[in-house]
Design a protein around this motif. Structure first.
Motif, PDB file in Angstrom:
ATOM      1  N   VAL A  60      18.074   6.775   0.252  1.00 10.68           N
ATOM      2  CA  VAL A  60      17.559   7.295  -0.971  1.00 10.68           C
ATOM      3  C   VAL A  60      17.607   5.705  -2.125  1.00 10.68           C
ATOM      4  CG1 VAL A  60      17.818   8.179  -3.119  1.00 10.68           C
ATOM      5  CG2 VAL A  60      18.426   9.279  -1.136  1.00 10.68           C
ATOM      6  N   ASN A  61      16.516   5.424  -2.453  1.00  9.87           N
ATOM      7  CA  ASN A  61      16.323   4.301  -3.342  1.00  9.87           C
ATOM      8  C   ASN A  61      16.697   4.509  -4.962  1.00  9.87           C
ATOM      9  OD1 ASN A  61      15.394   2.089  -1.477  1.00  9.87           O
ATOM     10  ND2 ASN A  61      13.878   3.381  -1.204  1.00  9.87           N
ATOM     11  N   TYR A  62      17.507   4.177  -5.585  1.00  9.39           N
ATOM     12  CA  TYR A  62      17.764   4.955  -6.905  1.00  9.39           C
ATOM     13  C   TYR A  62      18.538   3.888  -7.814  1.00  9.39           C
ATOM     14  CZ  TYR A  62      22.658   6.281  -6.875  1.00  9.39           C
ATOM     15  OH  TYR A  62      24.162   6.322  -6.747  1.00  9.39           O
ATOM     16  N   LEU A  63      18.135   3.634  -8.980  1.00  5.87           N
ATOM     17  CA  LEU A  63      18.884   3.168 -10.271  1.00  5.87           C
ATOM     18  C   LEU A  63      19.539   4.395 -10.938  1.00  5.87           C
ATOM     19  CD1 LEU A  63      16.099   1.083 -11.644  1.00  5.87           C
ATOM     20  CD2 LEU A  63      18.444   0.178 -11.240  1.00  5.87           C
ATOM     21  N   SER A  64      20.731   4.158 -11.561  1.00 11.40           N
ATOM     22  CA  SER A  64      21.320   5.367 -12.083  1.00 11.40           C
ATOM     23  C   SER A  64      21.866   4.967 -13.140  1.00 11.40           C
ATOM     24  CB  SER A  64      22.175   5.921 -11.189  1.00 11.40           C
ATOM     25  OG  SER A  64      23.320   5.024 -10.837  1.00 11.40           O
ATOM     26  N   LEU A  65      22.273   5.818 -14.444  1.00 10.54           N
ATOM     27  CA  LEU A  65      22.671   5.418 -15.655  1.00 10.54           C
ATOM     28  C   LEU A  65      23.396   6.592 -16.342  1.00 10.54           C
ATOM     29  CD1 LEU A  65      22.785   3.222 -18.013  1.00 10.54           C
ATOM     30  CD2 LEU A  65      20.494   4.127 -18.728  1.00 10.54           C
ATOM     31  N   VAL A  66      24.601   6.490 -16.596  1.00  5.48           N
ATOM     32  CA  VAL A  66      25.310   7.343 -17.676  1.00  5.48           C
ATOM     33  C   VAL A  66      24.836   6.697 -19.150  1.00  5.48           C
ATOM     34  CG1 VAL A  66      27.160   8.417 -18.419  1.00  5.48           C
ATOM     35  CG2 VAL A  66      26.585   8.320 -15.962  1.00  5.48           C
ATOM     36  N   ILE A  67      24.446   7.203 -20.221  1.00  7.00           N
ATOM     37  CA  ILE A  67      24.318   6.355 -21.139  1.00  7.00           C
ATOM     38  C   ILE A  67      24.890   7.308 -22.365  1.00  7.00           C
ATOM     39  CG2 ILE A  67      21.857   7.211 -21.769  1.00  7.00           C
ATOM     40  CD1 ILE A  67      21.264   4.448 -22.968  1.00  7.00           C
ATOM     41  N   GLY A  68      25.988   6.682 -23.280  1.00  2.00           N
ATOM     42  CA  GLY A  68      26.161   7.369 -24.303  1.00  2.00           C
ATOM     43  C   GLY A  68      25.443   7.200 -25.598  1.00  2.00           C
ATOM     44  N   GLN A 110       0.797  -1.112  -0.075  1.00  2.00           N
ATOM     45  CA  GLN A 110       0.031   0.009   0.052  1.00  2.00           C
ATOM     46  C   GLN A 110       0.779   1.385  -0.038  1.00  2.00           C
ATOM     47  OE1 GLN A 110      -2.688  -0.426   3.094  1.00  2.00           O
ATOM     48  NE2 GLN A 110      -3.391  -2.492   2.659  1.00  2.00           N
ATOM     49  N   TYR A 111       2.169   0.963   0.601  1.00  2.00           N
ATOM     50  CA  TYR A 111       3.178   2.291   0.547  1.00  2.00           C
ATOM     51  C   TYR A 111       4.480   1.682  -0.108  1.00  2.00           C
ATOM     52  CZ  TYR A 111       6.689   5.376   2.324  1.00  2.00           C
ATOM     53  OH  TYR A 111       7.635   6.102   2.188  1.00  2.00           O
ATOM     54  N   ASN A 112       4.779   2.472  -1.058  1.00  2.00           N
ATOM     55  CA  ASN A 112       6.032   2.164  -1.565  1.00  2.00           C
ATOM     56  C   ASN A 112       6.982   3.576  -1.674  1.00  2.00           C
ATOM     57  OD1 ASN A 112       7.937   1.206  -3.399  1.00  2.00           O
ATOM     58  ND2 ASN A 112       6.811   0.824  -5.068  1.00  2.00           N
ATOM     59  N   SER A 113       8.261   3.118  -1.131  1.00  6.75           N
ATOM     60  CA  SER A 113       9.269   4.251  -0.966  1.00  6.75           C
ATOM     61  C   SER A 113       9.361   4.670  -2.372  1.00  6.75           C
ATOM     62  CB  SER A 113      10.358   3.840  -0.348  1.00  6.75           C
ATOM     63  OG  SER A 113      10.327   3.481   0.777  1.00  6.75           O
ATOM     64  N   THR A 114       9.594   5.814  -2.723  1.00  7.24           N
ATOM     65  CA  THR A 114       9.932   6.309  -4.029  1.00  7.24           C
ATOM     66  C   THR A 114      11.103   5.812  -4.625  1.00  7.24           C
ATOM     67  OG1 THR A 114       8.766   8.466  -3.677  1.00  7.24           O
ATOM     68  CG2 THR A 114      10.117   8.570  -5.409  1.00  7.24           C
ATOM     69  N   ALA A 115      11.146   5.285  -5.593  1.00  9.48           N
ATOM     70  CA  ALA A 115      12.385   4.822  -6.482  1.00  9.48           C
ATOM     71  C   ALA A 115      12.671   5.972  -7.421  1.00  9.48           C
ATOM     72  CB  ALA A 115      12.222   3.608  -7.024  1.00  9.48           C
ATOM     73  N   TYR A 116      14.161   6.148  -7.642  1.00 13.20           N
ATOM     74  CA  TYR A 116      14.609   7.281  -8.576  1.00 13.20           C
ATOM     75  C   TYR A 116      15.236   6.629  -9.427  1.00 13.20           C
ATOM     76  CZ  TYR A 116      13.141  10.559  -4.639  1.00 13.20           C
ATOM     77  OH  TYR A 116      12.226  11.170  -3.789  1.00 13.20           O
ATOM     78  N   PHE A 117      15.323   7.014 -10.518  1.00 10.62           N
ATOM     79  CA  PHE A 117      16.010   6.776 -11.675  1.00 10.62           C
ATOM     80  C   PHE A 117      16.938   7.844 -12.407  1.00 10.62           C
ATOM     81  CE2 PHE A 117      15.878   3.720 -15.823  1.00 10.62           C
ATOM     82  CZ  PHE A 117      17.303   3.768 -15.780  1.00 10.62           C
ATOM     83  N   THR A 118      18.076   7.956 -11.978  1.00 11.98           N
ATOM     84  CA  THR A 118      18.876   9.177 -12.326  1.00 11.98           C
ATOM     85  C   THR A 118      19.484   8.928 -13.574  1.00 11.98           C
ATOM     86  OG1 THR A 118      19.386   9.331 -10.028  1.00 11.98           O
ATOM     87  CG2 THR A 118      20.570  10.893 -11.271  1.00 11.98           C
ATOM     88  N   ASP A 151       4.144   0.245 -14.058  1.00 13.15           N
ATOM     89  CA  ASP A 151       3.580   0.720 -12.630  1.00 13.15           C
ATOM     90  C   ASP A 151       4.409   0.796 -11.661  1.00 13.15           C
ATOM     91  OD1 ASP A 151       4.216  -2.083 -12.586  1.00 13.15           O
ATOM     92  OD2 ASP A 151       2.329  -2.700 -11.853  1.00 13.15           O
ATOM     93  N   ALA A 152       5.556   0.985 -11.843  1.00 15.01           N
ATOM     94  CA  ALA A 152       6.627   0.944 -10.645  1.00 15.01           C
ATOM     95  C   ALA A 152       6.627   2.228  -9.805  1.00 15.01           C
ATOM     96  CB  ALA A 152       8.029   0.278 -11.045  1.00 15.01           C
TER      97      ALA A 152
END
Length: 528
Positions: free
Chosen positions: A357-365, A102-110, A389-390
């Motif tokens: 902090v919950n995060y995925l991160s990506l540097v993309i060429g 019912q509650y989900n910590s915000t996930a960030y995708f940097t 839906d994430a």
């Protein structure tokens, strides 16, 4: 007593479960089906609860919340009530459906999108538009960083692309960033100052030509003339020296850094060991380490491009990999199965409620991916099947740094990150394997990193890493032009690739026990 009836039939996904607040509920019934009140039960009543995922303790409380499977799964268990005084033993089976939290910590995708090169090799406006619109399928309100290298901002042929960046800043709040691949390898401090001043001067010349004043390269007036929203807000890089980072902070007000400054990569054949997964306030003497206190805080926030997977989890020459990029050249397939497996573990991490902090991160060429058919096909597959839906929020490097600052009050003192993940079951083109039957627990604070591993069926978890970030003195990161010949690693204690079986001291074992107790991890561990 005639029977026992379990009255609980659901449990939330693991990162929403409190070990203190959730307990399996049941009632005891007599032969007429009426409830027997607790005061009428025998004094020696024993209760034994078991389940097929080892989630519950014997008394029906949560023993291992991180073992709760994904939403939609059914946990099967049984409850045994027995009494020698009353001479009975009654068993009842039960099922618990795992619900979406019912509650989900915000996930960030940097996301930092590199704009590179010049002329025909430069990233085009069309490629920029395609890349951004592709990411918008995950988060329609995304904000990204456009990290530009020197070649890109130097040539007036790229003015349409630079104007597109400014338009994105105006329309969506995107960020301008600097890209510089190997500053620690290519520039001493004096050369770095020239490089950065020239970047800013030519960026203004080609992106904001109406502000141009000849002969001002190196003057503070260049920075001051650029409106704040168009100024570079971060650096995307590989490995950077502390003085280089400090200069950017003092002169360009850049205090957000994304890349591989501390990861398990050999970038440009620079070896670097000791990566924190969490964003962290970097140590003043070595960006690879979290600051330990105010005196050692550089006041720069570092974050790694950290999509990790245990491929090559032992050091091998030329490739020291715990990363699996969503468009990875080391993956031969054009389907993104291992990358999606990896992303889902970040998004469904049972420990995410406990992370700063919950995060995925990506540097993309952008050029590289868009113009390499196999990489682009994998990237498209990754995006198209990313769980929409994430509720993932895509933002730029500076944006995440600001969130991290707010949550930490400018200190690593209470920062923490824990991730439980499983291997992808994948083998790279160069032969490194990520066993699918191997689970990992990676947990870290400002003072230590701990990594445990366990194969399915093994009775004990192994400690494959204890890195002591608090050890002093801290070796100052050297400038190097010799690549891996100059060891820039911060290696202490048991390193999971270089010395995974190194002996642990009694103090280190106590620190490991204390940390695992904090995160409620109570499984059996081999401390040898």
């Amino acid at each position: 007593m005639d029977s026992v009836q379990v009255t609980t039939d659901t449990i939330d996904a693991s990162f929403n479960v409190s070990m203190e607040d959730w307990k399996l509920a049941y009632v005891t019934l007599d032969v007429y089906g009426s409830e027997i009140m607790p005061e009428h039960l025998p004094p020696d009543l024993k209760v034994l609860v078991t389940d097929d995922y080892s989630v519950l303790a014997e008394d029906g409380t949560v023993a291992n919340f991180y073992n709760i499977p994904k939403p939609g799964t059914m946990i099967h268990g049984r409850i045994l009530l027995s009494s020698e005084v009353a001479d009975f033993s009654i068993i009842s089976n039960f099922e618990l459906e795992v619900l979406s939290p019912q509650y989900n910590s915000t996930a960030y995708f940097t996301v930092s999108l590199l704009l590179e090169d010049t002329g025909a090799n430069a990233t085009t406006v069309a490629e920029m538009q395609t890349m951004r619109s592709t990411l918008a399928t995950i988060d329609p309100d995304l904000r990204v960083t456009w990290a530009m290298d020197s070649r890109f901002v130097f040539d007036d042929a790229q003015r349409p692309q630079l104007q597109q960046v400014l338009n994105y800043v105006d329309l969506y709040g995107d960020e301008v960033g600097i890209a510089s691949g190997y500053p620690n390898d290519n520039f001493n401090l004096a050369q770095w100052i020239v490089e950065m001043n020239s970047w800013l001067y030519m960026y203004r010349y080609n992106a904001l030509n109406s502000l141009h004043q000849g002969g001002t390269n190196g003057d503070s007036s260049v920075w001051e003339s650029i409106p704040d929203k168009y100024r570079p807000k971060s650096l995307s890089t590989y490995a950077i020296n502390p003085e280089q980072a400090a200069w950017l902070k003092d002169n360009f007000r850049i205090d957000a850094f994304m890349g591989w400054a501390a990861t398990q990569y050999n970038v440009g054949q620079l070896s670097a060991e000791g990566s924190p997964l969490m964003p962290y306030w970097a140590h003043i003497a070595n960006p690879m380490l979290p600051a330990q206190d105010a005196a050692t805080n550089s006041n720069n926030v570092f974050m790694n491009a950290l999509s990790i997977d245990p491929i090559g989890s032992r050091y091998i020459t030329g490739a020291s990999r715990w990363t699996l990029h969503p468009a990875d050249p080391f993956v031969s397939d054009t389907k993104a199965e291992p990358q999606l497996h990896l992303a889902s573990q970040y998004l469904n991490n049972p420990f995410q409620n406990r992370n700063t902090v919950n995060y995925l991160s990506l540097v993309i060429g952008t050029n590289w991916v868009m113009r390499s058919p196999n990489l682009f096909a994998t990237w498209q597959d990754f995006i198209s099947r990313f769980p929409k839906d994430a509720g993932v929020e895509i933002l730029g490097v500076h944006g995440l740094a600001e969130i991290y600052k707010t949550k930490t009050a400018h200190s690593n003192e209470h920062s923490e990150f824990t991730l439980m993940f499983r291997g992808a079951g994948y083998t790279t083109v160069s032969g490194e394997n990520s066993p699918g039957d191997l689970r990992y627990l990676w947990t870290e604070t400002a003072t230590e990193r701990i990594i445990l591993a366990k194969r399915d069926g093994d009775p004990l978890w192994s400690i494959i890493d204890f890195t002591d970030y608090s050890r002093s003195p801290v070796t100052k990161l050297p400038y190097t032009s010799n690549g891996a010949a100059d060891d820039i690693s911060y290696i202490t204690g048991r390193n999971y690739k270089l010395t995974p079986a190194a002996p642990l001291t009694s103090t280190e074992i106590e620190r490991i026990r204390a940390r695992l107790d904090v995160i409620d991890f109570h499984e059996d561990i081999d401390y040898q």
